[in-house]
Design a protein around this motif. Structure first.
Motif, PDB file in Angstrom:
ATOM      1  N   VAL A  30      17.951  49.431  67.212  1.00 38.04           N
ATOM      2  CA  VAL A  30      16.735  49.643  66.427  1.00 38.04           C
ATOM      3  C   VAL A  30      16.999  49.162  65.004  1.00 38.04           C
ATOM      4  N   LEU A  31      16.184  48.200  64.540  1.00 42.59           N
ATOM      5  CA  LEU A  31      16.347  47.653  63.200  1.00 42.59           C
ATOM      6  C   LEU A  31      15.042  47.790  62.430  1.00 42.59           C
ATOM      7  N   TYR A  32      15.166  47.828  61.111  1.00 38.25           N
ATOM      8  CA  TYR A  32      14.000  47.950  60.235  1.00 38.25           C
ATOM      9  C   TYR A  32      14.077  46.881  59.149  1.00 38.25           C
ATOM     10  N   ASN A  33      12.930  46.362  58.763  1.00 41.23           N
ATOM     11  CA  ASN A  33      12.907  45.265  57.802  1.00 41.23           C
ATOM     12  C   ASN A  33      13.434  45.650  56.424  1.00 41.23           C
ATOM     13  N   ASN A  34      13.447  46.942  56.103  1.00 38.19           N
ATOM     14  CA  ASN A  34      13.920  47.367  54.784  1.00 38.19           C
ATOM     15  C   ASN A  34      15.362  47.863  54.790  1.00 38.19           C
ATOM     16  N   VAL A  35      16.074  47.657  55.908  1.00 31.49           N
ATOM     17  CA  VAL A  35      17.479  48.084  56.020  1.00 31.49           C
ATOM     18  C   VAL A  35      18.348  46.847  56.248  1.00 31.49           C
ATOM     19  N   PRO A  36      19.418  46.661  55.463  1.00 29.11           N
ATOM     20  CA  PRO A  36      20.233  45.442  55.609  1.00 29.11           C
ATOM     21  C   PRO A  36      20.926  45.365  56.960  1.00 29.11           C
ATOM     22  N   PHE A  37      21.159  44.127  57.399  1.00 27.87           N
ATOM     23  CA  PHE A  37      21.790  43.873  58.689  1.00 27.87           C
ATOM     24  C   PHE A  37      22.779  42.734  58.555  1.00 27.87           C
ATOM     25  N   GLY A  38      23.979  42.920  59.095  1.00 27.94           N
ATOM     26  CA  GLY A  38      24.994  41.877  59.079  1.00 27.94           C
ATOM     27  C   GLY A  38      26.311  42.428  59.585  1.00 27.94           C
ATOM     28  N   GLY A  39      27.317  41.555  59.678  1.00 31.57           N
ATOM     29  CA  GLY A  39      28.541  41.961  60.344  1.00 31.57           C
ATOM     30  C   GLY A  39      29.789  41.934  59.489  1.00 31.57           C
ATOM     31  N   LYS A  40      30.868  42.397  60.100  1.00 29.54           N
ATOM     32  CA  LYS A  40      32.213  42.320  59.552  1.00 29.54           C
ATOM     33  C   LYS A  40      33.045  41.412  60.456  1.00 29.54           C
ATOM     34  N   LYS A  41      34.281  41.179  60.030  1.00 27.37           N
ATOM     35  CA  LYS A  41      35.244  40.385  60.804  1.00 27.37           C
ATOM     36  C   LYS A  41      34.608  39.061  61.248  1.00 27.37           C
ATOM     37  N   GLN A  42      34.733  38.687  62.517  1.00 31.60           N
ATOM     38  CA  GLN A  42      34.216  37.401  62.967  1.00 31.60           C
ATOM     39  C   GLN A  42      32.726  37.438  63.329  1.00 31.60           C
ATOM     40  N   SER A  43      32.047  38.488  62.901  1.00 31.26           N
ATOM     41  CA  SER A  43      30.608  38.570  63.142  1.00 31.26           C
ATOM     42  C   SER A  43      29.786  38.073  61.963  1.00 31.26           C
ATOM     43  N   VAL A  77      29.158  36.644  57.615  1.00 31.06           N
ATOM     44  CA  VAL A  77      29.184  36.973  56.189  1.00 31.06           C
ATOM     45  C   VAL A  77      27.750  36.991  55.678  1.00 31.06           C
ATOM     46  N   GLY A  78      27.485  37.862  54.713  1.00 31.48           N
ATOM     47  CA  GLY A  78      26.147  37.968  54.155  1.00 31.48           C
ATOM     48  C   GLY A  78      25.306  38.981  54.911  1.00 31.48           C
ATOM     49  N   ARG A  79      24.103  39.221  54.381  1.00 32.06           N
ATOM     50  CA  ARG A  79      23.213  40.208  54.972  1.00 32.06           C
ATOM     51  C   ARG A  79      21.792  39.648  55.097  1.00 32.06           C
ATOM     52  N   GLU A  80      21.120  40.074  56.163  1.00 26.88           N
ATOM     53  CA  GLU A  80      19.706  39.801  56.331  1.00 26.88           C
ATOM     54  C   GLU A  80      18.957  41.125  56.258  1.00 26.88           C
ATOM     55  N   LEU A  81      17.643  41.035  56.013  1.00 27.64           N
ATOM     56  CA  LEU A  81      16.756  42.183  55.905  1.00 27.64           C
ATOM     57  C   LEU A  81      17.055  43.012  54.650  1.00 27.64           C
ATOM     58  N   GLY A  82      16.082  43.835  54.303  1.00 33.21           N
ATOM     59  CA  GLY A  82      16.209  44.661  53.122  1.00 33.21           C
ATOM     60  C   GLY A  82      16.275  43.837  51.843  1.00 33.21           C
ATOM     61  N   SER A  83      16.464  44.514  50.736  1.00 31.50           N
ATOM     62  CA  SER A  83      16.590  43.813  49.453  1.00 31.50           C
ATOM     63  C   SER A  83      17.838  42.957  49.410  1.00 31.50           C
ATOM     64  N   HIS A  84      18.839  43.290  50.229  1.00 27.51           N
ATOM     65  CA  HIS A  84      20.089  42.534  50.235  1.00 27.51           C
ATOM     66  C   HIS A  84      19.869  41.077  50.647  1.00 27.51           C
ATOM     67  N   ALA A  85      18.901  40.817  51.521  1.00 25.12           N
ATOM     68  CA  ALA A  85      18.653  39.442  51.960  1.00 25.12           C
ATOM     69  C   ALA A  85      18.170  38.567  50.808  1.00 25.12           C
ATOM     70  N   LEU A  86      17.480  39.155  49.844  1.00 26.23           N
ATOM     71  CA  LEU A  86      17.006  38.378  48.690  1.00 26.23           C
ATOM     72  C   LEU A  86      18.178  37.776  47.923  1.00 26.23           C
ATOM     73  N   ASP A  87      19.276  38.544  47.841  1.00 27.34           N
ATOM     74  CA  ASP A  87      20.447  38.067  47.093  1.00 27.34           C
ATOM     75  C   ASP A  87      21.015  36.777  47.680  1.00 27.34           C
ATOM     76  N   GLU A  88      20.819  36.578  48.990  1.00 26.44           N
ATOM     77  CA  GLU A  88      21.341  35.374  49.636  1.00 26.44           C
ATOM     78  C   GLU A  88      20.610  34.114  49.172  1.00 26.44           C
ATOM     79  N   TYR A  89      19.437  34.270  48.593  1.00 25.31           N
ATOM     80  CA  TYR A  89      18.616  33.123  48.189  1.00 25.31           C
ATOM     81  C   TYR A  89      18.411  33.049  46.677  1.00 25.31           C
ATOM     82  N   ILE A  90      19.180  33.847  45.940  1.00 30.04           N
ATOM     83  CA  ILE A  90      19.049  33.907  44.478  1.00 30.04           C
ATOM     84  C   ILE A  90      20.327  33.423  43.809  1.00 30.04           C
ATOM     85  N   SER A  91      20.162  32.684  42.740  1.00 29.81           N
ATOM     86  CA  SER A  91      21.255  32.331  41.833  1.00 29.81           C
ATOM     87  C   SER A  91      20.938  32.967  40.481  1.00 29.81           C
TER      88      SER A  91
END
Length: 504
Positions: free
Chosen positions: A459-472, A474-488
């Motif tokens: 169960v996932l929600y658009n306002n909660v970050p999603f992503g992995g550790k180890k070989q799964s 780097v970075g995060r999708e969803l939530g405010s954290h995903a915005l950071d991936e597209y910002i300089s």
């Protein structure tokens, strides 16, 4: 003008019209190199649906140039957050309007049931667009006091630029939304490379992008083989950021190509071999429901699929019997039948891969208690398959299968459960089932994964970050954290009062 196809919808007289060219600068166009088109199949019947234009390396260059021009002239800093929000919401409105058509197209090309695509994947994607539309006018910087009499520092969050986005075949619409929405919200432009197996919904969504009123070049769609379009985007010096969802093997190639070109920003959502732990205090009925969902949703074609299940020994027999009964209830069948809860796997290649793992499990001595037998009808069907009597060195336990295949083992102590769960090179997700709150805190803290579910799964929600550790990844999708991936973030140091003597 690129070709248009009309696809017949089973059990109705309707047809779905799809543009099959490359979508560049708000137009559907042929490849400049006129290379061999991509053949698209229906996994439920194994029949060819149509062909779509395949992008060449030159087409990638053209699409990147279009995205760069739009970023500099009609998008990026040239458009207010209010306007970006309006357009993203308009796109969400059009997806809402065409929800049934998109679901039927997804079923034809991907195989997943219409009701699942419509009510879950597309419903969630519309919500994702609306969530990030709400962020578009709230991308805020800071003023940082240095010396209130003479100096101040100001931070400006800016869109990183042109983004290459590479999405997989298991959630073609949902992964499109996860990638597109945060990038648009902050002002990036996009070159989207859908999977060559499932390109049709990305092309249909491109029609909606134009209808919504996005300026030409803001979103470009280039179906292509991964070895052409995907790696070309990762290596392209005109691309400022690449976002990839797919296998760990390909993710490494994407990161290497990005590093060897211009050290562009990279986010990777990769594979998993996710564990679920069922402790003695768990509600057996509910834990079995969630465990079944964890491996059988989307016919197991899910990066977070809970494909390794470990059950405490004193409830093992009762739990496994309950789980097996639930797995047998799932109808994997025609996606246009509302009774179907799962469809075929997506392709002949994936079908052969999944069956190779099932045969490997049998050969290595695991015991099949559900499924494990091939159908004789056309289509890439794999029924729910559950193995017991497993060992840690078995391929079905160690490697990602990406099909409805579950390995079930047992544990005695809490620490043994944690050790079994963490015994993997992946770290995307994990789940635990227990009514002991202290145990939930201890175990969730000890599990090595980016997403932990307690008494639920998948169960996932658009306002909660999603992503992995180890070989799964780097970075995060969803939530405010995903915005950071597209910002300089730009830091501006402003001196408005201090003078210095020269020379020092």
């Amino acid at each position: 003008m690129a070709n248009v196809v009309e696809l017949s919808v089973p059990k109705s007289n309707s047809k779905i019209r799809v543009q099959t060219g490359l979508f560049i600068n708000n137009d559907f166009v042929p490849s400049v190199d006129n290379i061999e088109p991509i053949r698209v199949y229906n996994p439920s019947t194994e029949e060819e649906l149509c062909t779509v234009t395949a992008a060449s390396a030159k087409d990638v260059d053209i699409a990147v140039a279009a995205a760069r021009k739009a970023f500099r002239e009609t998008w990026g800093k040239n458009v207010s957050g209010f306007e970006r929000s309006r357009l993203i919401n308009k796109l969400a409105d059009l997806m809402e309007r065409d929800k049934q058509t998109l679901a039927e197209l997804e079923c034809l090309n991907n195989g997943k049931p219409v009701k699942i695509a419509r009510d879950f994947d597309i419903g969630d994607s519309i919500g994702c667009l609306r969530y990030y539309a709400g962020w578009a006018d709230k991308i805020l910087g800071q003023s940082i006091e240095i010396d209130h009499k003479t100096k101040i520092a100001i931070t400006h969050p800016e869109p990183v630029g042109v983004c290459g986005q590479i999405i997989p075949w298991n959630y073609p619409i949902q992964m499109w939304a996860w990638k597109v929405a945060p990038a648009l919200a902050v002002g990036c432009t996009i070159v989207m490379k859908p999977s060559e197996i499932t390109p049709l919904t990305a092309l249909k969504l491109s029609e909606l992008v134009k209808e919504a009123g996005f300026p030409p070049g803001v979103i470009n769609t280039i179906p292509s083989l991964g070895s052409v379009g995907g790696l070309a985007l990762a290596a392209h010096r005109g691309v400022d950021k690449v976002a990839f969802t797919g296998s760990t093997v390909t993710g490494r190639k994407v990161m290497e190509a990005a590093a060897n070109s211009n050290l562009k920003k990279v986010s990777l959502e990769l594979g998993g071999k996710s564990p679920q732990l069922v402790f003695a205090s768990a509600d057996i009925e509910q834990a079995a429901n969630w465990a079944a969902l964890g491996i059988l949703y989307n016919t197991g074609q899910d990066c977070t699929a809970g494909s390794r299940l470990y059950v405490q020994d004193n409830i093992y027999d009762k739990f496994v019997a309950t789980l097996a009964a639930k797995a047998k209830e799932l109808v994997i069948g025609d996606g246009f039948d509302e009774r179907s809860g799962g469809g075929p796997v997506v392709s002949k290649t994936q079908y052969d891969r999944v069956w190779s793992y099932i045969e490997s499990g049998k050969k290595q001595g695991a015991r099949v208690i559900v499924g494990g037998e091939r159908r004789t009808t056309p289509g890439y069907w794999v029924d729910a398959t559950i193995f017991t009597d497993i060992r840690p060195d078995m391929k079905i336990v160690e490697e990602e299968i990406f099909g409805p295949v579950l390995s079930v083992g047992k544990f005695h102590t809490e620490q043994e459960a944690i050790d079994l769960a963490n015994d993997t090179t992946y770290g995307l997700a994990a789940g635990l089932h227990s009514t002991d709150q202290a145990q939930c805190h201890r175990v969730s803290s000890a599990l090595e994964a980016g997403t932990i579910w307690i008494n639920q799964y998948n169960v996932l929600y658009n306002n909660v970050p999603f992503g992995g550790k180890k070989q799964s990844g780097v970075g995060r999708e969803l939530g405010s954290h995903a915005l950071d991936e597209y910002i300089s973030t730009k830091a501006v140091h402003w001196n408005y009062g201090e003078n210095i003597e020269w020379p020092l």
